[in-house]
Design an enzyme around this catalytic site. Structure first.
Site, PDB file in Angstrom:
ATOM      1  N   GLU A 106      -5.468  -5.249  10.373  1.00 25.41           N
ATOM      2  CA  GLU A 106      -4.473  -4.208  10.579  1.00 25.41           C
ATOM      3  C   GLU A 106      -4.783  -3.452  11.867  1.00 25.41           C
ATOM      4  O   GLU A 106      -5.616  -2.525  11.864  1.00 25.41           O
ATOM      5  CB  GLU A 106      -4.493  -3.214   9.417  1.00 25.41           C
ATOM      6  CG  GLU A 106      -4.204  -3.838   8.073  1.00 25.41           C
ATOM      7  CD  GLU A 106      -3.610  -2.813   7.124  1.00 25.41           C
ATOM      8  OE1 GLU A 106      -2.437  -2.973   6.766  1.00 25.41           O
ATOM      9  OE2 GLU A 106      -4.304  -1.842   6.763  1.00 25.41           O
ATOM     10  N   HIS A 129      -9.560   0.827   4.679  1.00 28.38           N
ATOM     11  CA  HIS A 129      -8.287   1.071   5.364  1.00 28.38           C
ATOM     12  C   HIS A 129      -8.531   1.994   6.556  1.00 28.38           C
ATOM     13  O   HIS A 129      -9.376   2.885   6.496  1.00 28.38           O
ATOM     14  CB  HIS A 129      -7.278   1.705   4.390  1.00 28.38           C
ATOM     15  CG  HIS A 129      -5.891   1.726   4.959  1.00 28.38           C
ATOM     16  ND1 HIS A 129      -5.472   2.684   5.851  1.00 28.38           N
ATOM     17  CD2 HIS A 129      -4.841   0.889   4.791  1.00 28.38           C
ATOM     18  CE1 HIS A 129      -4.220   2.441   6.200  1.00 28.38           C
ATOM     19  NE2 HIS A 129      -3.809   1.350   5.572  1.00 28.38           N
ATOM     20  N   LYS A 175       0.093   4.222  -0.265  1.00 23.33           N
ATOM     21  CA  LYS A 175      -0.594   5.399   0.310  1.00 23.33           C
ATOM     22  C   LYS A 175      -0.388   6.612  -0.621  1.00 23.33           C
ATOM     23  O   LYS A 175      -0.402   6.441  -1.833  1.00 23.33           O
ATOM     24  CB  LYS A 175      -0.112   5.685   1.728  1.00 23.33           C
ATOM     25  CG  LYS A 175      -0.069   4.437   2.598  1.00 23.33           C
ATOM     26  CD  LYS A 175       0.010   4.753   4.047  1.00 23.33           C
ATOM     27  CE  LYS A 175       0.321   3.498   4.820  1.00 23.33           C
ATOM     28  NZ  LYS A 175      -0.048   3.559   6.204  1.00 23.33           N
ATOM     29  N   SER A 215       3.324  -2.220  10.329  1.00 29.15           N
ATOM     30  CA  SER A 215       4.766  -2.162  10.571  1.00 29.15           C
ATOM     31  C   SER A 215       5.503  -3.459  10.225  1.00 29.15           C
ATOM     32  O   SER A 215       6.473  -3.837  10.885  1.00 29.15           O
ATOM     33  CB  SER A 215       5.057  -1.742  12.018  1.00 29.15           C
ATOM     34  OG  SER A 215       4.549  -0.437  12.243  1.00 29.15           O
ATOM     35  N   GLU A 232      -7.032   4.449   7.638  1.00 29.52           N
ATOM     36  CA  GLU A 232      -6.891   5.885   7.344  1.00 29.52           C
ATOM     37  C   GLU A 232      -8.170   6.416   6.686  1.00 29.52           C
ATOM     38  O   GLU A 232      -8.543   7.570   6.875  1.00 29.52           O
ATOM     39  CB  GLU A 232      -5.645   6.122   6.476  1.00 29.52           C
ATOM     40  CG  GLU A 232      -4.371   5.966   7.308  1.00 29.52           C
ATOM     41  CD  GLU A 232      -3.172   5.433   6.551  1.00 29.52           C
ATOM     42  OE1 GLU A 232      -3.132   5.499   5.318  1.00 29.52           O
ATOM     43  OE2 GLU A 232      -2.253   4.923   7.234  1.00 29.52           O
ATOM     44  N   GLY A 267       2.080   2.159  10.632  1.00 27.20           N
ATOM     45  CA  GLY A 267       2.979   3.308  10.495  1.00 27.20           C
ATOM     46  C   GLY A 267       3.651   3.735  11.794  1.00 27.20           C
ATOM     47  O   GLY A 267       4.221   4.823  11.873  1.00 27.20           O
ATOM     48  N   ASN A 284       0.861  -1.181   0.000  1.00 29.69           N
ATOM     49  CA  ASN A 284       0.000   0.000   0.000  1.00 29.69           C
ATOM     50  C   ASN A 284       0.903   1.239   0.000  1.00 29.69           C
ATOM     51  O   ASN A 284       1.473   1.589   1.028  1.00 29.69           O
ATOM     52  CB  ASN A 284      -0.897  -0.020   1.249  1.00 29.69           C
ATOM     53  CG  ASN A 284      -1.735   1.242   1.379  1.00 29.69           C
ATOM     54  OD1 ASN A 284      -1.868   2.007   0.414  1.00 29.69           O
ATOM     55  ND2 ASN A 284      -2.294   1.466   2.548  1.00 29.69           N
TER      56      ASN A 284
END
Ligand code: PEP
Length: 251
Positions: free
Chosen positions: A167, A95, A12, A213, A97, A173, A10
């Site tokens: 996730e 996701h 991003k 991560s 985010e 991140g 991904n």
């Protein structure tokens, strides 16, 4: 049924330039990748077509999001129909985010999933708990709630086109990867939920990948866990170590 190991990258809102995007594609095109792993990369929408046209054919391309309508006055959105027309086979939905920054509810994610499936797309469906929810012992409950919205709008045979990405939000991140025990426990709980909510067959055949991560140093151990069928990789997918992650079964 054996579940094929799956590694998604991904990107991003990266890389920052077309030059860097070309370099990333070159790195992947020249790499020795385990042919047993399904590899999918997800560049920003602007780069979907150029990446698809320049990347080797054994790497597939995914959009990072889509809307649920076919066309119309929805400024800034991309439709599942447009992705299919552009020969993009996968889309990432839900996701964290998107859920947190862009306020996408599980119901919206489910609506998008239904629309994407109706057009023939494959979906990387992301779920996962926040740190607060984990500390309150709610990991399984949160994952089930997020999944239930999708379960409610899918038929049993739709699941062959879904890869679930577990996730944990606190691991994305942050450099804080889930321990193998935490990952295995969450994946096992998700599989057991699928068995109850959908069917034993779907629970056995659906790939559940881990994201948060993942890097070259921690991928090997995570890849050996019985219910971990691969990874969704953010930061490390922009680096040469993504190749090692794709090859984690062989490290
Ligand atoms: C992600 O964005 O899906 C992700 C897992 O990011 P990272 O690998 O950087 O934690």
């Amino acid at each position: 049924m054996a579940r094929q190991f799956f590694v998604g990258g991904n990107f991003k809102m990266n890389p920052a330039s077309r030059k860097d995007k070309v370099a990333l594609v070159k790195l992947l095109n020249e790499a020795e990748l385990d042919p047993a792993t399904e590899v999918v990369v997800s560049p920003p929408a602007l780069y979907l077509i150029p990446v698809k046209e320049s990347i080797r054919k054994d790497i597939k391309v995914a959009a990072q999001n889509c809307y649920f309508k076919d066309s119309g006055a929805f400024t800034g959105e991309i439709s599942p129909a447009q992705l299919v027309d552009s020969e993009i086979p996968y889309v990432i939905l839900g996701h964290s985010e998107r859920r947190t920054i862009f306020h996408e509810s599980s119901e919206i994610v489910a609506q998008k999933t239904r629309a994407a499936l109706d057009k023939g797309l494959n979906i990387i469906l992301c779920i996962g708990e926040t740190l607060k929810e984990r500390e309150a012992g709610e990991t399984a409950k949160v994952c089930e709630e997020q999944l239930k919205a999708v379960v409610d709008v899918l038929k049993e045979n739709d699941w062959s086109k879904i890869v679930i990405a577990y996730e944990p939000v606190w691991a994305i991140g942050t450099g804080k990867v889930a321990t193998p025990q935490q990952a295995q426990e969450a994946h096992k709980d998700i599989r057991s939920y699928l068995s109850t909510a959908v069917s034993f067959a779907v629970a056995g055949s659906t790939r559940i990948i881990y994201g948060g991560s993942v890097n070259a140093a921690n991928c090997r151990e995570l890849s050996t866990l019985p219910d971990v069928d691969g990874f969704l990789v953010g930061g490390a997918s922009l680096k040469p170590e993504f190749v090692q992650i794709v090859n984690s079964k062989k490290l």
